[in-house]
Every structure is written in structure tokens, then in C-alpha cells.
Design a protein around this motif. Structure first.
Motif, PDB file in Angstrom:
ATOM      1  N   CYS A  30      33.805  47.028  45.623  1.00 18.05           N
ATOM      2  CA  CYS A  30      35.239  47.285  45.568  1.00 18.05           C
ATOM      3  C   CYS A  30      35.569  48.426  46.511  1.00 18.05           C
ATOM      4  O   CYS A  30      34.966  49.504  46.447  1.00 18.05           O
ATOM      5  N   TRP A 216      45.867  43.235  41.550  1.00 20.89           N
ATOM      6  CA  TRP A 216      44.694  43.851  42.184  1.00 20.89           C
ATOM      7  C   TRP A 216      43.396  43.140  41.768  1.00 20.89           C
ATOM      8  O   TRP A 216      42.507  42.906  42.588  1.00 20.89           O
ATOM      9  N   CYS A 220      40.034  40.917  44.288  1.00 24.03           N
ATOM     10  CA  CYS A 220      38.569  41.049  44.405  1.00 24.03           C
ATOM     11  C   CYS A 220      37.867  39.752  44.024  1.00 24.03           C
ATOM     12  O   CYS A 220      36.867  39.391  44.639  1.00 24.03           O
ATOM     13  N   HIS A 245      38.984  46.898  35.523  1.00 24.16           N
ATOM     14  CA  HIS A 245      39.030  46.085  36.750  1.00 24.16           C
ATOM     15  C   HIS A 245      37.940  45.007  36.755  1.00 24.16           C
ATOM     16  O   HIS A 245      38.228  43.832  36.995  1.00 24.16           O
ATOM     17  N   GLU A 249      38.124  40.945  36.606  1.00 19.48           N
ATOM     18  CA  GLU A 249      37.577  40.078  37.660  1.00 19.48           C
ATOM     19  C   GLU A 249      36.672  39.019  37.045  1.00 19.48           C
ATOM     20  O   GLU A 249      36.728  37.846  37.412  1.00 19.48           O
TER      21      GLU A 249
END
Ligand code: AMP
Ligand code: ZN
Length: 491
Positions: A30, A216, A220, A245, A249
Motif C-alpha cells: 500500500c 480507497w 488496492c 483497510h 480489501e
């Protein structure tokens, strides 16, 4: 050959690295959100990712490394109610987002270079993948998402084992995430944020869920899957990403691949999830807004070579918290200088020797004589979840070893430094000597006065020598005699 073992945050275990594609290692890290300069804590994440990549190369794997640049979609808050960091900075500066993104991406790349971080195979820039993001979202929308006025939301209850990577969701996190009305589960998150009607954003695109911008987390998932293929080997990031995060993902990856339980690690989209711990200040968490903004350039302005910061990182294990202090940085600079001097001494004795790094396989086929145990220790340390603190001692002992052919020492140093990345091939004592930016006297003036002082001392004219020392002191220059590791002077 011993296995390369790494700590997988998904299983909370040390595991041997086993490539998904024989002989290859595919790694996604990331990258930064380019709304501001990175602080040196952010850069610790990339020193770590670089070290991992170098270790994989040393072990003979063909590395494909991807680092992304987030130029859209990262909100000021983990709650979807926050503002886009890029939009906010652009508004406060009255500049275009594209200019902000370009400026801070270039600043980040300058830090990457200064820290001798190798170029990844791809720098994937989020806004180059908008079409792929829309296609990815469309493919999971029906089964895993629902539409609210503010955007398309991912239903975290629609995949198995949501949040397994994080394990401990904090109350604070849950509370903050709830901010959007209508969410089915507190942890649900926007994968597409629609622009509120009547407003417009600098960065927005048309989609079947309305004009808006990607979330966001979506970015990824899309860039890693597209460039490396699911499942790939290793996903990295700072430890904060382990909580929100990366679980998000993973949920998207599971949805996209139609995968079940995370008991099978590859169902997460990657086999291993690695996280570096934080660089902290004594006063607490490092931040770009509070107190002194610790950018790499500030270290350089104060006379510390950036590779001293790299060494500071390598002295600690990547999974340990590391406290930054100027004294610690100074000690790392002295240690680096010692390494550089040791390499220079070996070169002086073997001027024709080449600086040639061997891979592990080549190293194993070579006779290292007295250095053999040190090469073994080095490799065992790296294989032990990248224990650079021990690996560094092997390098230092190899350079300090007595009655060893200096050409062999240089070969050992080159081999070890391909993993550590301290650039010992090129660093010189004088290159390490940075002038603090605030200094007023010129180097030439100082050198001239030091020459005159040296001459006075040779002539045993101590009164003149002392007068020159005082004169230098009056200009803020401290003369340092007799310390072979020190400089001649300090500002
Ligand atoms: P950001 O630009 O905020 O997305 O952060 C870039 C990277 O730096 C991410 O991998 C973060 O997890 C990591 N990071 C943020 N703060 C720190 C810190 N103080 N120490 C180490 N890594 C950090
Ligand atoms: Zn990411």
C-alpha cells in the motif's frame, strides 16, 4: 537451504515463504496518499517493503513488486462521512488536485531514492485504474453491495470471516464507522462514493451508481488483482492497515473471486499479509499536523544523511515499535560511518577487487573461509522473519575480521548489502558529511582556517592554534580533534 520464514498477520504465525508461482515472488505494498509530504514514519513502511523485496531477490525469487500511489478516495476519517484528503488539501491551497498529486508524488519518489529503495516493477496510480474499479465494483455489486444515497456500500456480512485479519475491532473504530445512516452493518464501507446532488468534485467519474469517486479500499483490491493476479504472494502495509483497510480489501477480494472461508489464506487474495510496526515519537504517534513535521528533508537539513535513517530502521525489527530520537539518529550515522570507513580500508588494501554481490545460491557455492560462519549467520537472520539487527552484526564482523583477504571481505559486504541496501558500494565518508541547511560559514572558509590551525600546531604555535579554534567557535564551528570516527569539525 533453510526456509525464509515471515510473520503472516492473517494467521498470526511465522510461516515459510512458499511461492504461488514457482520461482517468483509477487508483492503488493500500500503506497502513500499524496496530499502532503510523507513523514519518516510513512517511509519506514517502504524501507520495510524494500527490505522484503531485497530478501526475496537474494533468495533467488524473481520479484514483481507493486506500490500504488493513492491520488483519490482516501478520506480524512475511516468513517465514510469524512472528506477526501486530496480534495481538502486542494481546496485549502486553491490548487488543482492534479498539481497537488504530482508535487507530493515527486517528493515521495525523492525520499524513495534518497533511502536507496529499489524501484518497484509498477508504481500504480489509482486514477489510472478507474475503469477497472468500476468493472470490479459492478461484478460484485449485486451479490455483495447495496446502494445508499451517498454511494455503493459493501455488505461485510456477505463474506465469510469478515475482519479475521483485525481480530480485535476497537469500540472506538466501530463507533466512528457507524457514521452513515442506513448501513446494514457497522463495518460496511463505501466502495463508490456518489457526489451529493448539487455539488461537484474535482475528481469524479460517471458510473452506474451515479457520478462519484471510488473508495480507497476498492483501489488496492483492483490494482493488486490486476497487476499481480489473485492470489498473489505477499501484501504489505503499516500496522494501522491491519485493522480496517486490509480487512476491507480482503472482503472485496473474497467477493470478487467467489472465495469462502479465510481458513484458506489464499482466499484473502494474497497468501501472506505482512505489517510493519510504527515509528513513534516520545510524545506519541507521529503526525503531519502536530508539532515538528518529521520529513526526511528535515533530517537532511540538520546534517543527517538519509541512509542513517535507513540504518536506524534496520537496527530494529520491523514488527517492533521504533521510537525516533535525534540522538538515536546520530548514533546510527556514526555506525554507518564506521561501515563506510571499513569498506574504504578494505578497498585500499585491494584496489582491484570488484564489488560483486552473490545471490544465496552463488554464495553457497563459494569458499568464504573464515567468513563462512558470518555469511551463515547473516542468511539465518534474514530467513528468521528479516532479523536485520542480527544481520547487521554479521556485516560488521565480516568487515572487522582479521587476517582475511580484503577482496573476500568486499565480496561478503557486497553480498550482505544487496539485502540491507545501505549503498556501501557508493557511499564515501565525504558523501556522508552533509552541511546543515542553516549554516552560514562556507566549507571553504572552514577548511582554510583548519589548515592554518594544523600548520600552527605543527609549528607548535599553540597560541595561534587556540586563537583559530576560538575564531571558529565564534562562527559556530566546533573543532573536534583526535576522534577517528568524528569529523574534523561540527556546526
Ligand atoms: P498513508 O500515506 O497515510 O496511507 O501511509 C503510508 C504508509 O505508511 C502506510 O503503509 C501506513 O500504514 C504507514 N504508516 C503511517 N504512519 C506510520 C508510522 N508512524 N510508522 C510506520 N508506518 C506508518
Ligand atoms: Zn492499500
Amino acid at each position: 537451504m533453510t526456509d525464509l520464514t515471515l510473520f503472516n498477520s492473517l494467521t498470526r504465525q511465522l510461516e515459510p515463504f512458499q511461492p504461488i508461482h514457482a520461482g517468483e515472488a509477487r508483492v503488493y505494498s500500500c503506497g502513500p496518499t499524496v496530499y502532503n509530504y510523507p513523514h519518516i514514519g510513512n517511509m519506514r513502511a517502504y524501507v520495510f517493503a524494500d527490505l522484503l523485496g531485497r530478501a526475496l531477490t537474494w533468495r533467488g525469487y524473481k520479484l514483481t513488486h507493486v506500490i500504488n500511489i493513492t491520488d483519490v478516495g482516501h478520506l480524512t476519517d475511516d468513517a465514510d462521512a469524512g472528506e477526501d484528503k486530496m480534495e481538502r488539501m486542494a481546496a485549502s491551497r486553491a490548487q488543482s488536485i492534479w498539481d497537488i498529486a504530482r508535487h507530493y508524488t515527486e517528493a515521495y519518489w525523492a525520499d524513495i531514492k534518497a533511502l536507496n529503495i529499489r524501484q518497484p516493477a509498477h508504481w500504480s496510480i489509482a486514477t489510472d485504474y478507474i475503469d477497472d474499479m468500476i468493472a470490479f465494483a459492478a461484478s460484485i455489486a449485486e451479490r455483495h453491495c447495496y446502494l445508499l444515497e451517498s454511494g455503493l456500500y459493501f455488505d461485510t456480512a456477505s463474506v465469510a470471516d469478515y475482519g479475521r485479519l483485525a481480530r480485535a475491532q476497537t469500540d472506538e473504530g466501530e463507533g466512528r464507522i457507524e457514521a452513515v445512516a442506513g448501513k446494514r452493518n457497522a463495518a460496511d464501507f463505501a466502495i463508490w462514493r456518489t457526489t451529493p446532488s448539487g455539488e461537484s468534485r474535482q475528481m469524479e467519474w460517471d458510473s452506474e451508481w451515479g457520478r462519484g469517486a471510488p473508495g480507497w479500499h476498492l483501489e488496492c483490491s483492483v490494482m493488486s488483482g490486476k497487476l499481480l493476479g489473485f492470489p498473489f504472494d505477499i501484501h504489505t502495509g503499516g500496522i494501522d492497515h491491519r485493522e480496517i483497510h486490509h480487512p476491507n480489501e480482503i472482503a472485496q477480494n473474497q467477493a470478487f473471486c467467489g472465495c469462502g472461508s479465510l481458513a484458506e489464506a489464499t482466499n484473502s487474495g494474497a497468501r501472506m499479509w505482512l505489517h510493519n510496526n510504527f515509528l513513534v515519537e516520545r510524545s506519541g504517534k507521529m503526525s503531519k499536523s502536530r508539532g515538528e513535521f518529521l520529513r526526511l528533508q528535515l533530517l537532511i537539513d540538520r546534517g543527517y544523511h538519509p541512509l542513517a535513517y535507513r540504518l536506524l530502521c534496520l537496527q530494529a525489527h520491523y514488527r517492533s515499535e521504533l521510537e525516533f530520537s535525534w540522538d538515536g539518529l546520530g548514533a546510527a550515522l556514526t555506525r554507518l560511518k564506521r561501515l563506510v570507513l571499513a569498506v574504504a580500508a578494505a578497498r585500499e588494501r585491494a584496489p582491484d577487487a570488484s564489488w560483486e554481490a552473490s545471490t544465496l545460491e552463488q554464495a553457497q557455492a563459494r569458499q568464504w573461509g573464515k567468513l563462512q560462519p558470518l555469511l551463515d549467520r547473516f542468511d539465518a537472520a534474514i530467513a528468521d522473519d528479516l532479523n536485520t539487527a542480527v544481520a547487521l552484526t554479521a556485516l560488521e564482523e565480516a568487515l572487522a575480521a582479521r587476517k582475511v583477504d580484503p577482496a573476500l571481505k568486499l565480496a561478503a559486504a557486497a553480498t550482505m548489502d544487496q539485502v540491507l541496501g545501505l549503498d556501501l558500494a557508493h557511499l564515501t565518508r565525504s558523501a556522508l558529511r552533509l552541511r546543515p541547511a542553516a549554516a552560514i560559514v562556507s566549507d571553504a572558509e572552514i577548511a582554510d582556517m583548519l589548515d592554518r590551525r594544523r600548520q600552527a600546531r605543527e609549528e607548535k604555535d599553540f597560541a595561534a592554534s587556540d586563537a583559530l579554534r576560538d575564531e571558529l567557535a565564534g562562527q559556530g564551528v566546533e573543532v573536534m580533534d583526535g576522534d577517528p570516527l568524528g569529523w574534523d569539525w561540527r556546526l
